[in-house]
Design a protein around this motif. Sequence first.
Motif, mmCIF file in Angstrom:
data_model
loop_
_atom_site.group_PDB
_atom_site.id
_atom_site.type_symbol
_atom_site.label_atom_id
_atom_site.label_comp_id
_atom_site.label_asym_id
_atom_site.label_seq_id
_atom_site.Cartn_x
_atom_site.Cartn_y
_atom_site.Cartn_z
ATOM 1 N N LEU A 11 1.032 -1.269 -0.015
ATOM 2 C CA LEU A 11 0.081 0.089 0.003
ATOM 3 C C LEU A 11 0.797 1.206 0.132
ATOM 4 N N ARG A 12 0.527 2.250 -0.901
ATOM 5 C CA ARG A 12 0.755 3.544 -0.754
ATOM 6 C C ARG A 12 -0.105 4.398 -0.258
ATOM 7 N N ILE A 13 -0.259 4.870 0.644
ATOM 8 C CA ILE A 13 -1.042 5.737 1.611
ATOM 9 C C ILE A 13 -0.659 7.111 1.899
ATOM 10 N N GLY A 14 -1.363 8.188 1.520
ATOM 11 C CA GLY A 14 -1.031 9.615 1.793
ATOM 12 C C GLY A 14 -1.893 10.021 2.669
ATOM 13 N N LEU A 15 -1.655 11.029 3.451
ATOM 14 C CA LEU A 15 -2.379 11.915 4.505
ATOM 15 C C LEU A 15 -1.789 13.327 4.603
ATOM 16 N N SER A 16 -2.643 14.232 4.112
ATOM 17 C CA SER A 16 -2.452 15.348 3.974
ATOM 18 C C SER A 16 -3.289 16.250 4.804
ATOM 19 N N GLY A 17 -2.706 17.408 5.104
ATOM 20 C CA GLY A 17 -3.390 18.686 5.887
ATOM 21 C C GLY A 17 -2.401 19.603 6.784
ATOM 22 N N THR A 62 3.189 11.584 4.977
ATOM 23 C CA THR A 62 2.255 12.707 5.167
ATOM 24 C C THR A 62 2.783 13.881 4.556
ATOM 25 N N THR A 63 1.751 14.970 4.211
ATOM 26 C CA THR A 63 2.220 15.984 3.408
ATOM 27 C C THR A 63 1.563 17.261 4.070
ATOM 28 N N ARG A 64 2.292 18.390 4.122
ATOM 29 C CA ARG A 64 1.623 19.612 4.488
ATOM 30 C C ARG A 64 0.873 20.229 3.686
ATOM 31 N N ARG A 65 -0.344 20.965 3.850
ATOM 32 C CA ARG A 65 -1.132 21.867 2.970
ATOM 33 C C ARG A 65 -0.934 23.276 3.101
ATOM 34 N N LYS A 66 -1.100 24.034 2.280
ATOM 35 C CA LYS A 66 -1.251 25.414 2.446
ATOM 36 C C LYS A 66 -2.344 25.741 3.171
ATOM 37 N N VAL A 67 -2.036 26.750 4.211
ATOM 38 C CA VAL A 67 -3.518 26.985 4.916
ATOM 39 C C VAL A 67 -4.061 28.297 4.427
ATOM 40 N N ASP A 68 -5.597 28.149 4.530
ATOM 41 C CA ASP A 68 -6.234 29.489 4.218
ATOM 42 C C ASP A 68 -7.268 29.402 5.312
ATOM 43 N N LYS A 124 -22.638 33.570 16.098
ATOM 44 C CA LYS A 124 -21.426 34.242 16.038
ATOM 45 C C LYS A 124 -20.556 33.772 14.885
ATOM 46 N N THR A 125 -19.466 34.700 14.876
ATOM 47 C CA THR A 125 -18.499 34.146 13.455
ATOM 48 C C THR A 125 -17.185 33.871 14.296
ATOM 49 N N ARG A 126 -16.612 32.875 13.658
ATOM 50 C CA ARG A 126 -15.311 32.255 14.193
ATOM 51 C C ARG A 126 -14.392 32.122 12.963
ATOM 52 N N VAL A 127 -13.158 32.330 13.077
ATOM 53 C CA VAL A 127 -12.089 31.806 12.145
ATOM 54 C C VAL A 127 -11.825 30.463 11.915
ATOM 55 N N ILE A 128 -11.852 29.933 10.825
ATOM 56 C CA ILE A 128 -11.878 28.441 10.433
ATOM 57 C C ILE A 128 -10.471 28.289 9.490
ATOM 58 N N LYS A 129 -9.514 27.481 10.049
ATOM 59 C CA LYS A 129 -8.416 27.168 9.033
ATOM 60 C C LYS A 129 -8.472 26.209 8.273
ATOM 61 N N HIS A 130 -8.345 26.209 6.983
ATOM 62 C CA HIS A 130 -8.664 25.159 5.884
ATOM 63 C C HIS A 130 -7.162 24.834 5.391
ATOM 64 N N GLY A 131 -7.219 23.589 4.888
ATOM 65 C CA GLY A 131 -5.868 23.136 4.014
ATOM 66 C C GLY A 131 -6.353 23.351 2.509
ATOM 67 N N THR A 132 -5.418 23.890 1.687
ATOM 68 C CA THR A 132 -5.764 24.023 0.354
ATOM 69 C C THR A 132 -4.674 22.926 -0.507
ATOM 70 N N LYS A 133 -3.817 23.603 -0.983
ATOM 71 C CA LYS A 133 -2.855 22.485 -1.974
ATOM 72 C C LYS A 133 -1.742 22.017 -1.215
ATOM 73 N N ASN A 151 -10.008 18.966 9.327
ATOM 74 C CA ASN A 151 -10.209 20.129 10.150
ATOM 75 C C ASN A 151 -9.327 19.697 11.549
ATOM 76 N N ASP A 152 -9.419 20.361 12.818
ATOM 77 C CA ASP A 152 -8.320 20.151 13.725
ATOM 78 C C ASP A 152 -9.080 19.016 14.580
ATOM 79 N N LYS A 153 -10.314 18.621 14.177
ATOM 80 C CA LYS A 153 -11.007 17.347 14.743
ATOM 81 C C LYS A 153 -10.578 16.070 14.394
ATOM 82 N N HIS A 154 -9.575 16.344 13.406
ATOM 83 C CA HIS A 154 -8.929 15.040 12.599
ATOM 84 C C HIS A 154 -9.874 14.459 11.734
ATOM 85 N N LEU A 155 -10.813 15.032 11.471
ATOM 86 C CA LEU A 155 -11.998 14.377 10.294
ATOM 87 C C LEU A 155 -11.195 14.247 9.051
ATOM 88 N N ALA A 156 -11.488 13.214 8.418
ATOM 89 C CA ALA A 156 -10.756 12.732 7.147
ATOM 90 C C ALA A 156 -11.717 12.550 5.853
#
Length: 295
Positions: free
Chosen positions: A13-19, A144-150, A160-169, A188-193
Amino acid sequence: MKLNQAQREQVKLRIGLSGPSGFGKSYSSLLLAFGLTNDWTKIAIIDTENNSASLYAHLGGFNVLQLNEPYSPERYIQAIKTCEDANMEVVIIDSITHEWQGKGGCLQIHEKLGGRFQDWAKVSPRHQQFIDTILQSKCHLITTTRRKVDYSLDTISNGKTRVIKHGTKEITREGYEYELTVNFELINDKHLARASKDRTGLFMDKPEFIITKATGRKLINWCSEGISIVQAKTEILKCETIEGLKHLYQKYPSLQKQIHPIILDRKEELDAVQSQLIDTKEVEPTKTITNGNNN
């Protein structure tokens, strides 16, 4: 050349995890690896993330290879070979982003050569050798691969509003995802994939989930589908060591109920042989001769 029938259990297996940072890539990859092998001692993590793997030492006795700069493709290749030589079953590279964008990585190598388009002719083969080492490894590979953050402003339930961090490329050379069996994106930071690429059909178009040991077991069972009980039995009867029997039991998770009694019978046979070897090594009492008489 030899033409063989395709057998899925031969697949590695060749498995990738990014975020983005903080989304649980290291932790999730360790749980995934344990689900694949069910043996912490057969897992190695190549750690480029400032000893982050050691934060999870409580999970089990996995192995760590600390990889510091320069993050050249050749140093990554050497690290993978070291893990293979140690007979690891699962190798985690955390992360491959440094090979592309880190100090001594491909982008910096290209810049030092002059940063011209034609300079990629010297860099690309080195990067491709790194990719080929991953694809040709005799181990299951998790990268594992980092993703650019938006960031975005989202409205939550109380208005209310809050700032949410997203992974992009993903921060690696474009196209790497297409080399993988499965690519999981941590959203997200709840480890959802969710799966952004899935050749197994186990995860694509499914709801987001948290990666656990069970995820690894699903993947290793997928690899084992179609294996004949006759083939497994043949390997067990040829096995000459107790450690080898343990390995075979873990190798065929989908057949464990069926092969368990066969393994126990083979273990008894090996124990009996070992007992006979010990008996034959017992030393007979030494005879002495005194005045021509045996004593």
